[in-house]
Design a protein around this motif. Structure first.
Motif, PDB file in Angstrom:
ATOM      1  N   TYR A 102      30.322  57.555  29.142  1.00  0.00           N
ATOM      2  CA  TYR A 102      30.628  57.231  27.867  1.00  0.00           C
ATOM      3  C   TYR A 102      29.299  57.239  26.461  1.00  0.00           C
ATOM      4  CZ  TYR A 102      35.259  55.878  27.458  1.00  0.00           C
ATOM      5  OH  TYR A 102      37.018  56.088  27.034  1.00  0.00           O
ATOM      6  N   PHE A 105      37.454  51.817  29.876  1.00  0.00           N
ATOM      7  CA  PHE A 105      38.155  53.024  30.131  1.00  0.00           C
ATOM      8  C   PHE A 105      38.084  54.075  30.373  1.00  0.00           C
ATOM      9  CE2 PHE A 105      40.131  50.136  26.245  1.00  0.00           C
ATOM     10  CZ  PHE A 105      41.324  49.492  26.861  1.00  0.00           C
ATOM     11  N   GLY A 116      36.498  47.171  38.119  1.00  0.00           N
ATOM     12  CA  GLY A 116      36.703  45.168  38.591  1.00  0.00           C
ATOM     13  C   GLY A 116      35.711  44.828  37.050  1.00  0.00           C
ATOM     14  N   ALA A 117      34.304  44.335  36.652  1.00  0.00           N
ATOM     15  CA  ALA A 117      33.954  43.911  36.104  1.00  0.00           C
ATOM     16  C   ALA A 117      34.677  44.152  34.527  1.00  0.00           C
ATOM     17  CB  ALA A 117      32.239  44.137  35.670  1.00  0.00           C
ATOM     18  N   TYR A 143      37.422  41.738  34.291  1.00  0.00           N
ATOM     19  CA  TYR A 143      37.136  40.293  33.525  1.00  0.00           C
ATOM     20  C   TYR A 143      36.494  40.889  32.065  1.00  0.00           C
ATOM     21  CZ  TYR A 143      37.359  38.374  38.114  1.00  0.00           C
ATOM     22  OH  TYR A 143      38.115  37.834  39.387  1.00  0.00           O
ATOM     23  N   ARG A 144      35.754  41.500  31.323  1.00  0.00           N
ATOM     24  CA  ARG A 144      34.919  41.992  30.334  1.00  0.00           C
ATOM     25  C   ARG A 144      36.491  42.127  29.699  1.00  0.00           C
ATOM     26  NH1 ARG A 144      29.046  44.108  31.575  1.00  0.00           N
ATOM     27  NH2 ARG A 144      28.701  43.289  33.878  1.00  0.00           N
ATOM     28  N   VAL A 181      47.479  41.391  40.120  1.00  0.00           N
ATOM     29  CA  VAL A 181      46.256  41.715  40.388  1.00  0.00           C
ATOM     30  C   VAL A 181      46.094  42.753  38.344  1.00  0.00           C
ATOM     31  CG1 VAL A 181      45.453  42.205  42.240  1.00  0.00           C
ATOM     32  CG2 VAL A 181      47.106  43.948  40.735  1.00  0.00           C
ATOM     33  N   GLY A 182      44.838  42.164  37.797  1.00  0.00           N
ATOM     34  CA  GLY A 182      44.244  43.360  35.933  1.00  0.00           C
ATOM     35  C   GLY A 182      44.189  42.717  35.617  1.00  0.00           C
ATOM     36  N   LEU A 238      44.370  38.162  35.287  1.00  0.00           N
ATOM     37  CA  LEU A 238      43.238  37.620  34.313  1.00  0.00           C
ATOM     38  C   LEU A 238      43.749  37.245  33.212  1.00  0.00           C
ATOM     39  CD1 LEU A 238      40.461  40.493  35.337  1.00  0.00           C
ATOM     40  CD2 LEU A 238      41.030  38.398  35.800  1.00  0.00           C
ATOM     41  N   GLU A 281      32.977  37.895  37.749  1.00  0.00           N
ATOM     42  CA  GLU A 281      33.798  39.694  37.270  1.00  0.00           C
ATOM     43  C   GLU A 281      33.528  40.404  38.710  1.00  0.00           C
ATOM     44  OE1 GLU A 281      31.114  40.330  34.139  1.00  0.00           O
ATOM     45  OE2 GLU A 281      29.530  41.111  35.082  1.00  0.00           O
ATOM     46  N   HIS A 282      32.592  39.491  39.946  1.00  0.00           N
ATOM     47  CA  HIS A 282      32.028  40.473  40.505  1.00  0.00           C
ATOM     48  C   HIS A 282      33.571  40.225  41.502  1.00  0.00           C
ATOM     49  CE1 HIS A 282      28.464  42.329  39.683  1.00  0.00           C
ATOM     50  NE2 HIS A 282      28.064  40.822  39.259  1.00  0.00           N
ATOM     51  N   PHE A 283      34.176  38.962  41.424  1.00  0.00           N
ATOM     52  CA  PHE A 283      35.228  38.711  42.270  1.00  0.00           C
ATOM     53  C   PHE A 283      36.590  39.872  41.820  1.00  0.00           C
ATOM     54  CE2 PHE A 283      33.995  34.375  42.866  1.00  0.00           C
ATOM     55  CZ  PHE A 283      33.983  34.180  43.681  1.00  0.00           C
ATOM     56  N   PRO A 335      39.473  41.120  40.125  1.00  0.00           N
ATOM     57  CA  PRO A 335      40.103  40.808  39.083  1.00  0.00           C
ATOM     58  C   PRO A 335      41.919  40.956  39.341  1.00  0.00           C
ATOM     59  CG  PRO A 335      40.217  42.488  39.186  1.00  0.00           C
ATOM     60  CD  PRO A 335      39.382  42.740  40.182  1.00  0.00           C
ATOM     61  N   GLN A 336      41.816  38.409  40.229  1.00  0.00           N
ATOM     62  CA  GLN A 336      42.981  38.497  40.788  1.00  0.00           C
ATOM     63  C   GLN A 336      43.291  37.072  40.432  1.00  0.00           C
ATOM     64  OE1 GLN A 336      42.965  39.476  44.859  1.00  0.00           O
ATOM     65  NE2 GLN A 336      44.613  39.452  44.812  1.00  0.00           N
ATOM     66  N   VAL A 337      44.652  36.885  39.956  1.00  0.00           N
ATOM     67  CA  VAL A 337      44.584  35.259  40.337  1.00  0.00           C
ATOM     68  C   VAL A 337      45.681  35.171  41.810  1.00  0.00           C
ATOM     69  CG1 VAL A 337      44.513  35.243  37.904  1.00  0.00           C
ATOM     70  CG2 VAL A 337      47.114  35.721  39.313  1.00  0.00           C
ATOM     71  N   LEU A 362      42.374  31.788  39.125  1.00  0.00           N
ATOM     72  CA  LEU A 362      41.193  32.968  38.383  1.00  0.00           C
ATOM     73  C   LEU A 362      40.767  32.922  40.325  1.00  0.00           C
ATOM     74  CD1 LEU A 362      40.604  34.852  36.808  1.00  0.00           C
ATOM     75  CD2 LEU A 362      38.670  33.174  36.136  1.00  0.00           C
ATOM     76  N   SER A 399      33.565  42.377  45.176  1.00  0.00           N
ATOM     77  CA  SER A 399      33.570  43.655  45.633  1.00  0.00           C
ATOM     78  C   SER A 399      33.189  44.500  45.243  1.00  0.00           C
ATOM     79  CB  SER A 399      35.037  43.513  43.765  1.00  0.00           C
ATOM     80  OG  SER A 399      35.131  43.576  42.925  1.00  0.00           O
TER      81      SER A 399
END
Lengths: 251, 251, 251, 251
Positions: free
Chosen positions: A99, C54, C95-96, C99-100, C164-165, C169, D52-54, D56-58, D68, D93
């Protein structure tokens, strides 16, 4: 070094140029076409882009000199429209890098007045190809007719998996900027570097941009490739193993 | 902790030193040579570099003490040119990390007056080697002669895949900074830690830098390795499985 | 382009809407339901979210037009409660990024007054399913009764691996914001796009939200899928290979 | 949500506490010990860390409530030294995340006065174990005697691959901060969640910290595990396949 560095090699003044991209990808079709334009026409290296989003790598040339991974912009002045051609040996190695680099590529293109983008590439068919079709995708439906007039085909929801990497983003991000962006993609087996597919794309570009390039170098390369494939097919008929894997990106 | 932290262990004053890098890589050739220089010559630890781009890891020493992943710079004063030697147990674990760490490594080298960089490494051949050639790549063609004079070979577009990691970037980024950078790489099978290849590189360095090092430790290590390989070959002739996989990075 | 860009397509005024998410995931159950709501009810595209988190990709539509990877928010006004529906072709690729993006999704939802979140998805069972149960998970135990009343099951520590995903979140981060968040998940084999599971989830939503949607399109799709599965089962009984792998995400 | 968020659940005043970490890892030894301390002693949840370094999961609990991904700090006041215990279901992660989270963990520990760190974990042996040794590694050699006195073994350059993840970084980064850090690791096969190894570590801690915990819960769990392993061994003697893979992280 910054995250992305643009090195101005030469100042450049172009007349509403078309921005053409050909980086490594399926069948190296885009790269072959872009490099062919740069070699066959009068081109001038104008920008180099370095980035930590490229692989941490140097490429060694025929003199044993290593140069850091980068992309190159060439200016080509033609009787028809001027061209700004992007090529190189690398794509970004991470998603965000794709990007961010594409954003910079579009900045450079706009800074020299380009309002039109043509991203070149290959569409893998999984089979050896007899008749090389050239597929298109556009950011703006209005542009389809001009491309169809020079033989580009549009097929519903194809390529099926969308278009990934720099070419896809030039279309998507270029479109969001209001640029007139298109992908022009040669069908190719996906197994080998494919100068025949590149030639098909080049013929479309000639008509589209009203330019004229010699094909000799590309034809020589295509002939070599045909010989390699011929030999591989022969081997394939014999008792030794061979087949698809052996064809993977021979070039 | 910052992204990259440079710890000044000792102030250092060197006379236009050559910056020599030997981090882990193919056959651990570069690391073996750098560590050999540090151990055999009078060396002083001057900088340590810590970074979140290294693996999240401590290494445990012979006393059960753990130290955080880091790189080390040693100063070596010689009769000939002074040396600044970079070594350690880790390379960056991500692409951008490679770029950012190499940038810092070059900053450190320049801060002590180095204008010349020699990045050491191995070139994998995929075969066990009889005669250990040493290949070179340079940032600046002018430097080839000096290297060829001490036995370094330059081959067109080799190593074929370019040079990756810190060594490659020192060449590429060092070159962009205007430093005189070279990679000096010993051929090695790629299957084992290779002290024989390291010795070949070391001999080149002796001539190039006009230094003199004892080889005993390296020869001992090479002998041990020969024995291991001999045993493995014997095993390979017998009925038990063995072969290539067993050779992978034994050391 | 910024890391995350929210494009306001239309201003929107909703009456304490429920925020409903259905992005690609197991059996594409969530996406099928969300898209069905958007298509069957009177919906209006109100926001688009673009992001370097994305995949670097464009999707090609039936006209050969490519659009950059993004998520879409639709507003739906109903006799019951208004809905804000999130759907699209992509989840974050890191992963980040998950969250964002989820943070931004929740910002958008809160900005139009949503205080309740329903994240839709599928729970893989690994087996073809006769009777489609709908499982639930909540951020706030008080909400269980309302969901149980419309047939949602709660099972101890299930789904076992957590959620997850984006859906997970939305529950976890939504809960931390004090929103009333729930995941509503249809059981599905996990091998195919599953309109039957989507229908089960939709029926729950109808009761829960006091809305009324036609099922025709979804039933057609389910029927087609049944036929495909039937053919595959027949093939599976014959001599040719087939089975599970062939079912993977046919749709 | 910020990159890392520390939620203060309770204010806490401890008397020069020891900071003890037990997060998921080899054999879940560290986690079992930390959770056992929290459950068997009078503990109070004082901090929660989200990031956000964990992943993306509950995680879903027995009531169907999802929370979370996060880490938890508990305060435990004892007759001996007070404890600050870190546990949870997740590690970072990504590599940089490990460094950044560990930095925050150490900040929290120092903010409540901890000057001593004990990171708990397992060392995989690859074999089922009769006699559970406990290995140690320290940031500061002076600390070895105290650990050896309670039965912790120190072995040259072991664990061979160093110590990775939070435990390793607590040792390495804790040491750099001038804290007294140690890893205390139970030998474990590496194939199963290992309450027997956890018990061995716990016994060491009792002596070291002069605390007293009931073992019943852990022994029950160990007994259950013995039964499972017994059954698996029996199956292994019979004609059906079984063995190592079946043991992988049963618990």
């Amino acid at each position: 070094m910054n995250e992305i560095e643009v090195e101005e090699v030469e100042a450049v003044e172009l007349d509403y140029p078309v921005f053409i991209e050909g980086l490594p990808g399926v069948g190296h079709v885009g790269k072959l076409v872009a490099e062919h334009l740069v070699e066959e026409m009068e081109s001038q290296l104008v920008r180099q882009v370095y980035s930590e989003h490229f692989p941490p790598q140097v490429v060694i040339d025929e003199n044993g000199t290593g140069t850091l991974a980068h992309s190159k912009f060439y200016a080509i002045e033609t009787e028809g429209r001027d061209l700004l051609v992007l090529t190189g040996n690398h794509q970004a190695s991470d998603g965000a890098g794709h990007y961010r680099l594409t954003d910079v590529f579009l900045d450079i293109a706009e800074s020299v007045g380009a309002e039109e983008v043509i991203a070149l590439g290959g569409v893998p068919t999984g089979e050896l190809i007899e008749d090389y079709s050239v597929l298109g995708a556009v950011s703006n439906e209005d542009r389809k007719t001009a491309l169809e007039n020079v033989g580009v085909e549009f097929r519903e929801e194809e390529p099926e998996g969308g278009i990934v990497g720099t070419s896809g983003l030039l279309l998507g991000m270029g479109g969001r900027r209001g640029l007139d962006a298109a992908c022009v993609m040669g069908e190719t087996s996906g197994y080998v570097v494919d100068p025949m597919s590149a030639r098909a794309v080049l013929e479309v570009l000639e008509d589209l941009l009203d330019i004229d390039v010699a094909y000799d170098a590309l034809d020589d390369r295509a002939e070599e490739m045909e010989k390699v494939l011929g030999r591989l097919e022969e081997m394939d008929d014999g008792p030794s193993p061979g087949g698809e894997d052996d064809l993977r990106y021979i070039g």
